[in-house]
Design a protein around this motif. Structure first.
Motif, short mmCIF file in Angstrom:
data_model
loop_
_atom_site.label_atom_id
_atom_site.label_comp_id
_atom_site.label_asym_id
_atom_site.label_seq_id
_atom_site.Cartn_x
_atom_site.Cartn_y
_atom_site.Cartn_z
N ALA A 377 -9.26 5.62 -11.14
CA ALA A 377 -9.15 4.70 -12.27
C ALA A 377 -10.45 4.61 -13.07
CB ALA A 377 -8.73 3.32 -11.78
N GLY A 378 -11.52 5.18 -12.54
CA GLY A 378 -12.80 5.13 -13.23
C GLY A 378 -13.43 3.76 -13.23
N GLN A 379 -13.31 3.04 -12.12
CA GLN A 379 -13.90 1.70 -12.03
C GLN A 379 -14.64 1.56 -10.71
OE1 GLN A 379 -9.96 -0.08 -12.62
NE2 GLN A 379 -10.03 -0.94 -10.55
N PRO A 380 -15.57 0.60 -10.60
CA PRO A 380 -16.41 0.50 -9.40
C PRO A 380 -15.66 0.08 -8.14
CG PRO A 380 -16.85 -1.32 -10.90
CD PRO A 380 -15.98 -0.37 -11.65
N ARG A 381 -14.67 -0.79 -8.26
CA ARG A 381 -13.90 -1.26 -7.10
C ARG A 381 -12.42 -1.29 -7.47
NH1 ARG A 381 -17.00 -3.73 -3.10
NH2 ARG A 381 -15.22 -4.90 -2.31
N ALA A 382 -11.60 -1.39 -6.43
CA ALA A 382 -10.16 -1.38 -6.68
C ALA A 382 -9.48 -2.49 -5.88
CB ALA A 382 -9.56 -0.03 -6.32
N HIS A 383 -8.32 -2.88 -6.34
CA HIS A 383 -7.46 -3.83 -5.62
C HIS A 383 -6.05 -3.26 -5.62
CE1 HIS A 383 -6.64 -4.86 -9.76
NE2 HIS A 383 -7.87 -5.38 -9.91
N LEU A 384 -5.13 -4.00 -5.02
CA LEU A 384 -3.76 -3.48 -4.95
C LEU A 384 -3.20 -3.25 -6.35
CD1 LEU A 384 -1.29 -2.67 -3.34
CD2 LEU A 384 -0.65 -5.09 -3.17
N GLY A 385 -3.58 -4.10 -7.29
CA GLY A 385 -3.12 -3.92 -8.66
C GLY A 385 -3.58 -2.60 -9.25
N THR A 386 -4.76 -2.13 -8.87
CA THR A 386 -5.27 -0.84 -9.35
C THR A 386 -4.35 0.28 -8.90
OG1 THR A 386 -7.53 -1.70 -9.10
CG2 THR A 386 -7.28 0.68 -9.44
N VAL A 387 -3.97 0.26 -7.62
CA VAL A 387 -3.09 1.29 -7.08
C VAL A 387 -1.73 1.24 -7.78
CG1 VAL A 387 -1.93 2.14 -5.00
CG2 VAL A 387 -4.26 1.21 -4.84
N LEU A 388 -1.19 0.04 -7.98
CA LEU A 388 0.11 -0.09 -8.65
C LEU A 388 0.02 0.41 -10.09
CD1 LEU A 388 1.27 -3.57 -7.29
CD2 LEU A 388 1.89 -1.29 -6.46
N ASP A 389 -1.10 0.16 -10.76
CA ASP A 389 -1.28 0.64 -12.14
C ASP A 389 -1.30 2.16 -12.19
OD1 ASP A 389 -1.33 -1.88 -13.18
OD2 ASP A 389 -3.53 -2.03 -13.22
N LEU A 390 -1.96 2.80 -11.20
CA LEU A 390 -2.01 4.26 -11.16
C LEU A 390 -0.61 4.84 -11.02
CD1 LEU A 390 -5.12 4.87 -8.82
CD2 LEU A 390 -4.97 5.32 -11.27
N VAL A 391 0.21 4.20 -10.18
CA VAL A 391 1.58 4.68 -10.00
C VAL A 391 2.39 4.45 -11.28
CG1 VAL A 391 3.73 4.38 -8.71
CG2 VAL A 391 1.53 4.28 -7.51
N ALA A 392 2.28 3.25 -11.85
CA ALA A 392 3.08 2.88 -13.03
C ALA A 392 2.76 3.74 -14.24
CB ALA A 392 2.86 1.40 -13.36
N THR A 393 1.51 4.19 -14.36
CA THR A 393 1.10 4.97 -15.54
C THR A 393 1.12 6.48 -15.29
OG1 THR A 393 -1.22 4.71 -14.88
CG2 THR A 393 -0.33 3.10 -16.45
N GLY A 394 1.73 6.90 -14.18
CA GLY A 394 1.88 8.32 -13.90
C GLY A 394 0.61 9.02 -13.45
N ARG A 395 -0.37 8.26 -12.94
CA ARG A 395 -1.63 8.86 -12.50
C ARG A 395 -1.74 8.92 -10.98
NH1 ARG A 395 -6.12 5.37 -15.14
NH2 ARG A 395 -4.55 3.72 -14.90
N THR A 467 9.85 1.32 -10.79
CA THR A 467 10.14 0.13 -9.97
C THR A 467 8.87 -0.61 -9.54
OG1 THR A 467 10.21 1.57 -8.00
CG2 THR A 467 12.32 1.06 -9.08
N VAL A 468 7.73 -0.21 -10.09
CA VAL A 468 6.49 -0.90 -9.74
C VAL A 468 6.54 -2.37 -10.16
CG1 VAL A 468 4.02 -1.07 -10.27
CG2 VAL A 468 5.03 1.15 -9.73
N ALA A 469 7.12 -2.65 -11.32
CA ALA A 469 7.20 -4.04 -11.80
C ALA A 469 7.99 -4.90 -10.82
CB ALA A 469 7.84 -4.08 -13.19
N ALA A 470 9.08 -4.32 -10.27
CA ALA A 470 9.89 -5.07 -9.29
C ALA A 470 9.07 -5.34 -8.03
CB ALA A 470 11.15 -4.27 -8.95
N ALA A 471 8.23 -4.37 -7.63
CA ALA A 471 7.38 -4.58 -6.46
C ALA A 471 6.38 -5.70 -6.71
CB ALA A 471 6.65 -3.28 -6.12
N ARG A 472 5.83 -5.74 -7.93
CA ARG A 472 4.90 -6.82 -8.27
C ARG A 472 5.60 -8.18 -8.17
NH1 ARG A 472 0.16 -5.91 -11.23
NH2 ARG A 472 -0.35 -3.73 -11.67
N ASP A 473 6.82 -8.25 -8.67
CA ASP A 473 7.57 -9.51 -8.62
C ASP A 473 7.82 -9.95 -7.18
OD1 ASP A 473 7.61 -9.58 -11.36
OD2 ASP A 473 9.62 -8.72 -11.55
#
Length: 620
Positions: A377-395, A467-473
């Protein structure tokens, strides 16, 4: 050949070992004298010095073994007042074996029982006699089986047993000490060949004595009970190993330990809870592996030999062996307090220990994923949201590649288990879940009310962009904030690492370095100026501390820090590494460098090739 004749042959071979050694000394002395008479003073001096060195080595080794005094184990002693029934049993069995009663009975933290003597003159003169009883063994045997085991151990000291037997054991010690003194020279190599013959004969003596001691076990306990006791030994050993590896090791490495009462108490609870699994282990055929160098016949051979022994068939006492020690729990607690070195670890009861250590251990694995996600993601630290964003945006492909995840033949998503770990760990971090200890199976994830919590459906939703949004919910519904649960450690550690090999005197960026190859990274230790005996140096290093301690004292390079690795030469290994932070490291194995084993270089290359650029990997 009878046991007495075999033992006599072993004693003769032992004497022959030292006759040969002294003959070599005499020969070297004669050569030195001849060289001196021939005006070759330099050669005479060298030969004379070598002869003296060999003679001194032989004398020192014999002196060490002759003067050696075994140290008693530090376990608590059980007096006749502490365990009257146990002492009565031991006296009865000693009388049946026609031998004297041990002077004391001590508890030890092993799946073992043994009788030993503080002998002198290579075992010819007896001394104080000790009976050692392993607490885990007492927790797995019944009284009848324990009687069989004790009869066997006392049978080794029966008056019908040859007194030459102990000499074979002390003889191996003496020869080993002599070879240690002579290591690294041609005399030591030559005597080592002779020693192999002695060890082979001595092992044959020991195996025969084991079968003779088994005869007393059958006579005392009956054939069926004696055979069941033998079959129980590998079961008890497997249960103890499972207990240590599955319940203690991770917690221990993370800085936690059970209470003194819980150390052996936990094993007793495990044995009771896993009775079905242990019963299935008993149904397996007894181990049959054996070689000419083994001091014991295989259990399969011993069980079969018992079939040919006369069977008095006494009634079996099926009470737990621990009934012979009225204060067993207190004694086991006292043993744990004496022999378990905590080294600053925090002691917890089992419920809290499991819940705490599992979180720490699983977080280390999760942090590996989060550090890879931060890089993707090009950032210093990550959280679960970072991983979900990578999946949701095809990365997600970049994350999979960094983690080395590839689809298996079964078609299962390689990220499935990883995602389940991340969401379950996030639930624990958020206080929505906790780990519940279990003796009958793995620890279970439960919710705030103690009900089982299966997060597999949530993890499955998090694997697909749509289905990442459903997982977030679903996670939000559980009270998990994906933006505040995630990475804890910024840098990797050596926790959980296993040593696979080692290469001495490797040039790391031009500096000679001993490289310990782990399954998760490399420990780089500066080589001393005198870089001889590299294998011994690495073995001593491994004995000086745990992998985690060594990695904290020296440089630790985790494989996850490597962006690319190009192996430019395989023999000796040359490789150029580029790290994610842009630094480069050059590794060059030297021809003179020793290795821990023959596969050390192969292990190193195998791990480095996982980080080879695609074009280089294709060429390799």
């Amino acid at each position: 050949m009878t046991t007495t004749l075999r033992a006599a042959l072993a004693v003769l071979l032992l004497a022959g070992f030292y006759v040969v050694a002294l003959a070599i000394v005499a020969g070297l002395g004669a050569l030195a004298w001849w060289a001196f008479q021939s005006d070759a003073e330099a050669a005479a001096a060298k030969l004379g010095f070598f002869a003296v060195a060999v003679a001194v080595a032989v004398v020192v080794a014999l002196w060490k073994v002759a003067r050696a005094r075994p140290t008693a184990d530090d376990g608590p002693t059980l007096t006749p007042a502490d365990a009257p029934a146990l002492w009565e049993t031991v006296r009865e069995l000693a009388a049946a074996a026609d031998t004297r009663v041990p002077d004391d009975i001590r508890l030890i933290p092993e799946v073992n029982a043994a009788v030993s003597e503080d002998t002198r003159l290579l075992g010819l003169v007896g001394g104080a006699r000790h009976l050692y009883l392993g607490v885990p063994l007492l927790q797995t045997l019944d009284v009848g089986q324990l009687r069989s085991v004790l009869a066997h151990e006392l049978g080794h000291y029966s008056r019908s047993h040859t007194r030459l037997g102990p000499i074979t054991y002390r003889g191996k010690q003496a020869i080993g000490a002599t070879l240690d003194q002579l290591s690294g020279n041609v005399v030591g190599w030559f005597l080592g060949l002779y020693a192999r013959l002695y060890v082979m004969v001595a092992a044959a003596v020991n195996r025969r004595q084991e079968l003779e001691a088994d005869q007393l076990s059958v006579r005392i306990a009956g054939r069926a009970t004696a055979q069941s006791a033998l079959r129980e030994l590998p079961v008890a050993d497997a249960a103890w190993s499972f207990y240590l590896s599955q319940y203690l090791d991770d917690a221990w490495e993370s800085g936690y330990a059970p209470t003194a009462q819980g150390f052996f108490g936990g094993f007793g609870q495990l044995v009771a809870a896993r009775s079905g699994e242990l019963a299935r282990l008993r149904d397996d055929a007894p181990p049959a592996e054996q070689s000419r160098w083994d001091s014991h016949p295989s259990i399969a051979v011993r069980v079969t030999a018992m079939d040919r022994m006369s069977d008095p068939a006494p009634a079996r006492d099926t009470r737990p062996a621990t009934v012979l020690v009225p204060g067993f729990d207190a004694a086991a607690t006292a043993l744990a307090a004496r022999v378990v070195s905590l080294d600053g670890r925090t002691q917890l009861d089992w419920a809290e220990l499991t819940a705490t250590s599992l979180v720490v251990t699983r977080q280390r694995t999760a942090d590996v994923v989060y550090r890879a996600a931060a890089r993707a993601a090009g950032q210093p630290r990550a959280h679960l949201g970072t991983v979900l964003d990578l999946v949701a945006t095809g990365r997600r492909a970049a994350l999979d590649k960094d983690l080395g995840l590839t689809a298996g033949d079964d078609g299962a998503d390689p990220m499935a288990d990883v995602m389940l770990l991340l969401v379950s760990q996030a639930a624990v971090q958020a206080g929505a879940a906790r780990w519940q200890h279990s003796w009958s199976g793995p620890a279970e994830l439960v919710d705030r009310d103690g009900a089982l919590l299966d997060l597999t459906p949530v993890a499955t939703l998090a694997l697909t962009p749509g289905t990442v949004a459903a997982a977030r919910d679903r996670l939000a519904g559980l009270g998990v904030d994906v933006e505040s649960t995630g990475q804890v450690a910024a840098a990797p550690t050596a926790h959980g690492g296993e040593v696979l090999g080692g290469l001495a005197s490797v040039k790391v960026d031009g500096t000679k370095t001993d490289v310990l190859v782990l399954d998760i990274g490399l420990i780089l230790v500066p080589t001393p100026k005198n870089d001889e005996h590299g294998k011994q140096r690495m073995l001593a290093l491994l004995q000086s501390g745990s992998v985690v301690q060594l990695a904290s004292y020296h440089r630790f390079l985790a494989y996850e820090e490597i962006a690319t690795a190009v192996v430019t030469k395989r023999t000796p290994v040359h490789a150029d590494l580029t790290l994610h932070d842009g630094r480069t490291i050059s590794l060059k194995e030297t021809w003179s460098g020793e290795t821990l084993d023959k596969d050390s270089a192969v292990q190193l290359i195998g791990h480095l090739l996982a980080y080879a650029p695609e074009e280089a990997a294709a060429q390799g």
